[in-house]
Every structure is written in structure tokens, then in C-alpha cells.
Design a protein around this motif. Structure first.
Motif: not given
Length: 510
Positions: A205-211, A372-373, A424-426, A460-462
């Protein structure tokens, strides 16, 4: 119930985030009789009412302090969700637990953790004695330790529920049991191939690894803003009201220095406010390892705030030394239940009934975890609990029938939710402004098509996730709309190409 913390609502600076409880979560709070307590502790919303701001359209309170209000229609306005702090949610749940404890149905042990879990233990060698028949020896044993005194207790549960997070000790026990069952050679082959019944399927996911790091601000935190009319009569104080969503935008800066603070609503106007910083791991904020350095960095980023007045030196030092948290990659298990038969008795003893089998089941983050997107971490976990109870009730308490039924129903949901998290919302954290712009265009296009032709195009999937449909159905509808959008694009491209060809050939339009 084993709980490592001293109390359910013990404060934890790195976990002082706000939950959003939707219809899935309410299915559990309704069943537990605590929905009123949850609603009383939270803010119910059908829209996102942001305190907006100044020079940059769609941003929050900017460095110049200019503000405006804005209602963002980026959720299903037909459905009300409840926002409340994690501690307030656990406090509301504890009211139901206290009732169960008083009735003798639940025993909650604090400061306690599982030190050892054994599954499928074989009967002891030698003849059975009347006081210890082999058939009564437990298939599951859990040794729990009090982390304050070191005292140990041993339990022999018929059903072991592992709701202990993405690094679940119960899941690790299931993996060990699987290896023992298959033998060392088969286990080694499985390990080499990366397979295993209880090993997670990991996506990206584009959000994975964010701190993320959580800052504690005072109630209704003040900020500086210019006086009306832009005169030079000094600054006025605006306030980030507890009951509203808020965003504080920092000064323009390179991507790895720019900051923004996100604030979710609280019901209590006198409660401290949590502000979230969510940035890549290489961001400069993580290099600020002292309270003074963090204060100076935040003050330079947010001139509209008086950081030294909003946070004490002790809070700044604690925030600087905390490493915060990391968003995990979306992952899920295909299998998360096991039926553990009773140990085989000695020849002189009667065989155990299949209905007497013991069982192990995983729930929540132990089965599926992700960034937690979509606000579905807590809601999907609560839905798991409801689905498990329904499956066991339908099976009349027979674990050998109820656990496989629960897994058959819940496994597709876990897989669908993890896949939804990948697209969906990353980009809501603005870690990639270009990709976020494309995501926004996609969101608006789907909303427009849904308005024009709702029979062909879904929202949208969100928004689909918020509707009272399974995750599997939300994913199916999202993919079906994507296919129809590509078909529409191809048809429009074909029409445009035909028009250009006719124009090039000098054929007048018909």
C-alpha cells in the motif's frame, strides 16, 4: 481475559488516537449493550466539518492564521459514525465487562500476559490413574504470568481466543503446532516455500511504512490569527474547537520537512486534544531527539501556534524520545481457526467425543491488519467478534462445527478488506502530492458517474465501505465500476478516433 495493561483505559501517549465506530462496530456494541455509553462518550457525525483556512484552498489553519469553515462531503452523509478517544471507547466497553464479571461469566486479569501456549499435548506415558484419566488431560494449556509479581497461573481453556494483535502469540503457537503436526521435514519444506496455514498474505500500500507520532495539545488549543481587516492592532486568538475536525498546516517546505497536524473531534470540551503527525520514516522530524530540538522544529513549522505554551517541556521530551508507530503493510490470514482434538486415551479408557474437542481462533489484528486509511481496524475487529458468536451459537457450541463455519464466512471478508486498503484511500496523508491529485480525480469521476448513471456506476470504494454491505461486495462493486469506466473510456476514445479520421478524410459530420 488476559490484559497486559494495569487498566483497560490506561493512558498510552503513542495510542491516544481517536476511533471511528461505524455500523459494523455498532453491531458488537449493540450486542454488548454499550452503544448508549459509546454514543455518550463520542461525537456523532454524518459529514466532516473541518476548521479550514486561508491562502491554500482546501487546507487547514495556515501559518498566517486565516480561517474559514468548510463541510467536506467525503463520507456517506446518510450514515452517522461516532468518534471518540481510544481510552473513552475502552471505558465504555468496560461497563459491559463489569456486568459480566459481577455475574461470574468473565474474569479479567490485568498486568498479565501469556508466557507459554501449548496445543495438542500428548497424554503422559504410563497407565492412567482414576484421579488423572488421559481423556481429561487438556488439549490446550496457557501459562500466564503476572508482570508485576512474576507469579504464574496455568489455564486449560476449551476455546482459546487470540485477539492479541498483528504479532499474535496465539498465532505463533498455531504455527508451532502446525509444524509439530506435519513433522520437521514437511515444516522445513513449507518454510522454504514461504507457505504455512497460519502465515499472513502480505500486500502493499502507498501508506505502508509511514510513521506517526501523537502530540498532546490542551483543550480547544489556541492559535494566532490576524485581526479583522488585516490591521496592525495585534493578533487575535482562534481556537481549534474540540468538537470539530481540524487541520493545522505548516509553512511551505520541502517534502521531508513539511508538516501538518490532523485533529479528530472530541465530545468533552475540557479534554486534552491529540494531534497526529504522519510522515515518511526519513522525514526530518524524526531527527529531533530532544524536547528542545522538537520544540524549535515544530515552532518553525507552525508559526501560528505557540508550541512552548501548548506543550510542557516534559511532553516535548516524551514526544521526542518516542519512536511513535509505523503503518503496517495490509495483510490477512486465509486460515485462523484450529480444532484441537482431545489427547487419545489409553486403551482402557473410553474415547473422547468429537464434540469435546478444543479450539483456537484468532480475531482482529491477529487476522487482518493494515494502515488506518478507512477507519476499519476497530470496526472489522468488532465485527469478527459478532460473527464468531453467531457461528458458535448456530453450531450449538460445537467447536468442531462452529469454528470452521466462522472461518469460511470471515476469511473472504478479511481478504477483501486487505485488498481494499491497497487502493481505496492511501494518499490522504499527502505523502505523494502527484498521486493524491490522481486519486482525487478518480474519486470525483466516480462520484459524477454515479450521479449520472447510478445503475451502472457505483460510488468510490471509500463510500462503499460505509454502506451496510460486506467487504467482499464493496470490493466487487469497486472493481466492476473500474471495468465499466475503462469500457466507457475506450468507447469515447473510439468515437474520438473515428471523428478525427473522418475529419482528416474530409468527410462532413453526419
Amino acid at each position: 481475559m488476559l490484559e497486559r495493561r494495569p487498566t483497560l483505559d490506561a493512558e498510552d501517549a503513542d495510542r491516544s488516537y481517536v476511533y471511528m465506530i461505524d455500523w459494523r462496530g455498532r453491531s458488537m456494541t449493540d450486542a454488548a449493550g454499550v452503544s448508549e455509553a459509546v454514543a455518550a462518550a463520542g461525537v456523532s457525525t454524518t459529514t466532516i466539518d473541518f476548521m479550514q483556512a486561508g491562502r491554500r484552498e482546501g487546507a487547514g489553519v495556515l501559518p498566517d492564521g486565516k480561517t474559514k469553515s468548510s463541510v467536506i462531503q467525503i463520507k456517506d452523509e446518510m450514515r452517522s459514525n461516532v468518534w471518540l478517544p481510544r481510552t473513552a471507547f475502552l471505558r465504555a466497553l468496560s461497563s459491559g465487562l463489569r456486568t459480566a464479571e459481577a455475574a461470574g461469566r468473565v474474569s479479567l486479569l490485568h498486568n498479565t500476559e501469556a508466557a507459554d501456549i501449548r496445543l495438542g499435548a500428548a497424554p503422559a506415558p504410563g497407565p492412567a490413574s482414576p484421579s488423572s484419566p488421559a481423556a481429561s488431560r487438556p488439549a490446550i494449556t496457557v501459562t500466564a504470568t503476572d508482570i508485576t509479581t512474576g507469579a504464574s497461573r496455568t489455564f486449560a481453556p476449551r476455546l482459546l481466543v487470540g485477539a492479541d494483535g498483528m504479532n499474535s502469540a496465539v498465532r505463533a503457537a498455531l504455527e508451532r503446532h502446525e509444524e509439530e503436526e506435519r513433522g520437521a521435514g514437511a515444516a522445513a519444506a513449507a518454510g522454504a516455500g514461504g507457505e504455512g496455514r497460519f502465515r499472513p498474505v502480505v500486500l502493499d500500500s502507498p501508506a505502508a511504512g509511514l510513521r506517526f507520532r501523537v502530540l498532546q495539545l490542551p483543550p480547544n488549543a489556541p492559535f494566532r490569527r490576524p485581526p479583522p481587516g488585516g490591521g496592525s492592532g495585534g493578533e487575535e486568538a482562534g481556537r481549534l474547537e474540540n468538537g470539530r475536525f481540524g487541520k493545522v498546516v505548516g509553512v511551505r517546505a520541502p517534502r521531508l520537512r513539511a508538516l501538518a497536524l490532523g485533529l479528530l473531534p472530541l465530545r468533552d470540551p475540557a479534554a486534552p486534544r491529540s494531534a497526529n503527525i504522519i510522515v515518511p520514516p526519513e522525514h526530518e522530524v524524526w531527527a529531533q531527539t530532544s524536547g528542545e530540538a522538537l520544540r524549535d522544529f515544530l515552532q518553525a513549522s507552525f508559526p501560528q501556534l505557540d508550541i512552548g505554551a501548548l506543550m510542557t517541556p516534559q511532553q516535548l521530551a516524551a514526544a521526542a524520545t518516542s519512536r511513535g508507530g509505523v503503518f503496517p503493510r495490509p495483510q490477512y490470514l486465509r486460515h485462523f481457526t484450529a480444532v484441537v482434538p482431545q489427547p487419545q486415551p489409553h486403551a482402557a479408557e473410553p474415547a473422547a467425543s468429537p464434540a469435546a474437542a478444543s479450539g483456537v481462533v484468532l480475531l482482529g489484528d491477529a487476522v487482518h491488519c493494515f494502515p488506518p486509511d478507512l477507519g476499519q481496524g476497530v470496526n472489522s475487529s468488532l465485527a469478527d467478534a459478532v460473527a464468531l458468536v453467531k457461528a458458535l451459537d448456530a453450531a450449538g457450541g460445537d467447536l468442531a462445527a462452529g469454528l470452521p463455519a466462522f472461518e469460511a464466512a470471515a476469511a473472504p471478508e478479511a481478504a477483501a478488506l486487505a485488498e481494499l486498503m491497497t487502493f481505496s484511500y492511501p494518499y490522504q496523508y499527502n505523502q505523494d502530492p502527484v498521486a493524491r491529485a490522481f486519486w482525487t480525480a478518480n474519486f470525483l469521476m466516480r462520484m459524477l458517474l454515479n450521479k449520472v448513471a447510478p445503475w451502472a456506476f457505483e460510488p468510490h470504494s471509500f463510500l462503499l465501505v460505509q454502506q451496510p454491505i460486506p467487504y467482499v461486495e464493496a470490493l466487487r462493486r469497486a472493481h466492476a465500476t473500474t471495468q465499466r469506466m475503462w469500457a466507457l473510456a475506450a468507447a469515447l476514445a473510439a468515437v474520438a478516433a473515428a471523428f478525427l479520421v473522418r475529419a482528416a478524410m474530409g468527410v462532413p459530420p453526419s
